[in-house]
Write an enzyme that holds these catalytic residues in place. Structure first.
Site, PDB file in Angstrom:
ATOM      1  CB  ILE A   1      -0.702   0.157   0.079  1.00 16.56           C
ATOM      2  CG1 ILE A   1      -1.613   0.929   1.031  1.00 16.56           C
ATOM      3  CG2 ILE A   1      -0.674  -1.325   0.394  1.00 16.56           C
ATOM      4  CD1 ILE A   1      -3.096   0.572   0.901  1.00 16.56           C
ATOM      5  CB  CYS A   2       1.034   0.721   4.406  1.00 16.66           C
ATOM      6  SG  CYS A   2       1.189   0.880   6.188  1.00 16.66           S
ATOM      7  CB  ALA A   3       5.679   0.047   5.703  1.00 16.03           C
TER       8      ALA A   3
ATOM      9  CB  CYS B   1       2.825   0.807   9.898  1.00 14.89           C
ATOM     10  SG  CYS B   1       3.104   0.917   8.135  1.00 14.89           S
TER      11      CYS B   1
END
Length: 272
Positions: free
Chosen positions: A137-139, A272
């Site tokens: 998820i995300c970065a 982030c």
């Protein structure tokens, strides 16, 4: 249904919402979850991207710890689970039966640390070879790329790392959660509930996840976030009244609105 644990990896700089919400939802679905800390400066806990401190179930330092310590902790957390690989002196990676899913949260600094750890990359690569679930998820999707997981397939991520992924994947901009060949990816803090529930669905089925054919946020929150307060839930308590229900539903409505708001405004790159 007896399942093996889900392994969630955290380090300094991990995004705390993405880690804790995922763990919380999976455990509410009666899944065994092991949180492993990697390369922690403070040794005993991870300092997350917003300063929240998380104490993992197991610590893996760079000098002496092996992945098999994770297996022993998992055995203690889920006593009914049988593992084929429990030798504490072995330095080989966990075997096929050890983890049903491995999850990499985001947070830019944390994701880059995990993406640069050879043990993490080997574990992810082995997981893919066994045809088992990996979640990013995300970065955190950067770790998928570094491990060569799902190359050429569909993924998503936080927009700030899209440029590092588009040449190796079919990048999806519009979906909150993308599933492709056992690789689950998602966009950021505002999509973490959907991400975690998709992992539950992939492991236990749509009926357990509460997602069904159409993802109903209020229904899934009612099932997973406050099950003891709703009539008809598996573990409901005997004491619940109209006032309690009104308060809870109002909170759920605002949580739904907040998620939509997060999606509309996006998350700044430095968050982030």
């Amino acid at each position: 249904m007896i399942t093996n644990p889900v392994l969630v990896l955290i380090t300094d700089g991990t995004e705390e919402m993405e880690a804790t919400i995922t763990v919380d939802v999976l455990r509410r679905a009666q899944l065994s979850v092991v949180i492993a800390g990697i390369s922690l400066k403070e040794l005993e806990y991870a300092v997350c991207s917003r300063g929240v401190k998380i104490i993992p179930d197991i610590l893996l330092d760079n000098e002496s710890a092996t992945w098999n310590e994770v297996i022993l902790v998992a055995c203690r957390l889920g006593g009914e689970i049988i593992f084929r690989h429990t030798d504490p002196h072995s330095s080989s990676p966990p075997s096929q039966s050890d983890f049903d899913a491995i999850v990499i949260p985001g947070g830019m600094d944390g994701a880059r640390t995990l993406a640069g750890d050879a043990r993490v990359l080997k574990l992810l690569s082995n997981q893919e070879k066994q045809g088992k679930i990996t979640g990013f998820i995300c970065a955190g999707t950067l770790a998928a790329k570094a491990a060569g997981v799902g190359l050429g397939g569909k993924v998503t991520s936080h927009p700030s790392v899209k440029g590092e992924l588009v040449n190796d994947y079919e990048y999806i901009d519009d979906d909150r959660v993308v599933v492709a060949n056992k690789v689950i990816t998602s966009r950021g803090p505002g999509t973490t509930f959907a991400f975690a529930l998709m992992i539950v669905e992939q492991l236990l089925g749509k009926q357990v996840s509460g997602m069904g054919e159409k993802f109903d946020w209020l229904s899934c929150f009612a099932i997973h976030v406050a099950p003891s307060c709703f009539p008809g839930s598996p573990d409901r308590r005997r004491t619940h009244d109209v006032a309690t229900h009104l308060v809870i539903w109002r909170k759920l409505w605002w949580m739904k609105r907040m998620n939509e708001w997060c999606q509309c405004i996006g998350v700044k790159e430095d968050e982030c």
